[in-house]
Write an enzyme that holds these catalytic residues in place. Structure first.
Site, PDB file in Angstrom:
ATOM      1  CD  GLU A 268       5.357   6.037   5.507  1.00 56.00           C
ATOM      2  OE1 GLU A 268       5.679   4.907   6.036  1.00 56.00           O
ATOM      3  OE2 GLU A 268       4.257   6.312   5.030  1.00 56.00           O
ATOM      4  CD  GLU A 297      -1.716   3.463   8.115  1.00 59.01           C
ATOM      5  OE1 GLU A 297      -1.025   2.812   8.142  1.00 59.01           O
ATOM      6  OE2 GLU A 297      -2.615   4.590   7.642  1.00 59.01           O
TER       7      GLU A 297
HETATM    8 CO    CO Z   1       0.667   3.866   6.897  1.00 58.05          CO
END
Ligand code: CO
Length: 503
Positions: A268, A297
């Site tokens: 995160e 991502e």
């Molecule tokens: Co992620």
């Protein structure tokens, strides 16, 4: 006021509204007292509707008409600055997509997916897909209609995928996934015939308080916090953007699992650094968002895997961790610890998967979603096809639906077309990281000293600052000179794991 400035102003208002909605979400997931939940859901629904109305308003359409903007590809390049051109293209694209969806379809989807959450949950607890099947059928039917309304050239999946990975289509994804799957299957075979890794020491209790202390140290070293972030606890880890200088993350710790909280923190943290890195000249603009979920991502995965699961990283951090967990780790040396961090084993649950098997979980879901949305299979066929593919790709078979077809909440949330972005993120991460290694001298030495400012500077300059000024494909080409391909990911995996497993 010039028309483009009027459009920008609307964009800024939409951004503000989105951040306010996010703040309500953040509070809902972290701080809200139980009895506040119902009214909060209504508040979020109200503002979401407002957002939808505003973003599809005739006013926006009229303004685009006034500047003769009729197609995102036909923009007059001479008239606008690079940023304005990117803004107009992106804004037009998003508005146009939203306007194709009838309000009743949007409302219906929101309603069915919110009802489906509890049904999915019950089905999962009872390990029975049949409980969830009628809800899922409704959702799939709505999504098929959504795809039709949005329109597509060859496959309805493309219309859904585009929401998460703009400009990418299922054919592109297939072409990227095919060699990936073949390569990973080969590597997995070699790992399976090698000696397994001893992870016995992980079966202990690790104080949550100490895990939190350690996680915060790493996040701080990464360049996070700095008065622009905070870390809280929630059921599922997430990152939320509340403003250009307020990007928060959440995590969860488990005494029985030393790694899950820590790698969530790093993951995160990587997402948050991306959101905090948009350049000043696009702040507040709708361009100050991730260009695609795959790129988003890639930013979390690179920190988590290429950096956080590397030997050099632990060279620096293992002594610190060992100091915190004196008794638990006293007989474990650095190398054994590093191997345990990178233990590969086929598991049924995606979120627990290691770097080698993770993408196979995604390919499986992608293939099933394609068949489902095209009407080639029906909802009732899902458990069987899921189990067959799991056996084929991972060599194991779920004994019940909860560890198979029911494990992820995504479908209950209407998120078909979303899964590929996880694997795309891994592939982007490896391709970017390969470039970083070529461009930053002694990057590994820096990591082994717990120093990440060079890496962060590179990421800011090459990726973060642009937000969605470039499409993911353009960005990838600009940064690496090539379009996305799985070669770098496979090389990274092979190089790393052949040393770990000595195959
Ligand atoms: Co992620």
């Amino acid at each position: 006021m010039k028309i483009i400035n009027k459009l920008k102003k609307i964009g800024e208002e939409l951004t503000s509204l989105a951040h306010i909605i996010e703040l309500l979400h953040w509070d809902q997931e972290t701080k809200i007292p139980k009895n506040g939940a119902i009214e909060r859901a209504n508040q979020i629904a109200y503002l979401s509707e407002l957002y939808h109305k505003k973003s599809t308003s005739d006013e926006i359409k009229k303004l685009f008409n006034e500047i003769n903007f009729i197609d995102e590809d036909l923009i007059d390049n001479e008239k606008y600055s690079v940023v304005d051109r990117a803004f107009l293209k992106r804004f037009y694209r998003e508005v146009n997509r939203e306007r194709k969806l009838p309000t009743n379809l949007v409302v219906q989807l929101a309603k069915e997916t919110s009802l489906a959450q509890a049904v999915w949950h019950e089905a999962r607890v009872k390990k029975d897909f049949n409980i969830f099947a009628p809800s899922l059928k409704k959702i799939v039917d709505i999504l098929k209609e959504k795809a039709d309304k949005i329109g597509f050239k060859t496959h309805p999946y493309d219309a859904l995928l585009d929401e998460y990975e703009p400009f990418m289509n299922s054919e592109n994804v297939k072409n990227i996934f095919k060699p990936l799957q073949m390569g990973l299957t080969e590597i997995l075979k070699k790992i399976r015939t090698s000696n397994s890794i001893d992870t016995q020491f992980l079966s202990q209790n690790f104080s949550v308080k100490k895990q939190d202390e350690f996680g915060r140290t790493v996040l701080k070293d990464m360049g996070y916090f700095n008065d622009s972030g905070r870390l809280d606890i929630s059921a599922h880890p997430f990152t939320v953007t509340l403003g250009a200088n307020d990007v928060r993350i959440t995590t969860r710790y488990d005494e029985a699992s030393l790694f899950s909280g820590l790698f969530s923190d790093i993951h995160e943290g990587g997402h948050a650094l991306y959101e905090l890195g948009f350049s000043k000249n696009i702040q507040g603009n709708i361009l100050a968002t991730a260009t695609s979920l795959g790129i988003h991502e890639s930013q979390s995965r690179m920190w988590e895997n290429q950096i956080g699961r590397s030997y050099k990283f632990w060279e620096f951090y293992y002594p610190k961790l060992k100091k915190l967990f004196k008794n638990e780790l006293k007989d474990v040396d650095l190398y054994d610890f590093y191997r345990a961090v990178n233990n590969v084993s086929s598991s049924l649950i995606r979120v627990e998967a290691d770097e080698v098997t993770y993408n196979l979980h995604i390919i499986l879901r992608f293939e099933i979603e394609m068949l489902l949305i095209n009407g080639d299979i029906e909802v009732k066929d899902l458990p069987e096809i899921w189990n067959d593919k799991t056996e084929q790709y991972l060599g194991i078979i779920p004994v019940n639906d909860s560890e198979g077809v029911l494990q992820d909440v995504h479908w209950a949330s209407g998120l078909i077309g979303y899964f590929p972005t996880y694997a795309l993120g891994n592939i982007y991460a490896a391709q970017f990281y390969n470039k970083i290694k070529n461009e930053i001298n002694d990057i590994e030495k820096e990591i082994s000293k717990g120093k990440f400012n060079e890496i962060l500077r590179w990421l800011r300059n090459n990726i973060h600052s642009f937000g969605s000024m470039y499409s993911a494909e353009e960005l990838c080409k600009k940064v690496t000179g090539e379009t996305l391909n799985s070669k770098y990911f496979l090389n990274y995996i092979d190089d790393k794991y052949k040393k770990i497993y000595k195959y």
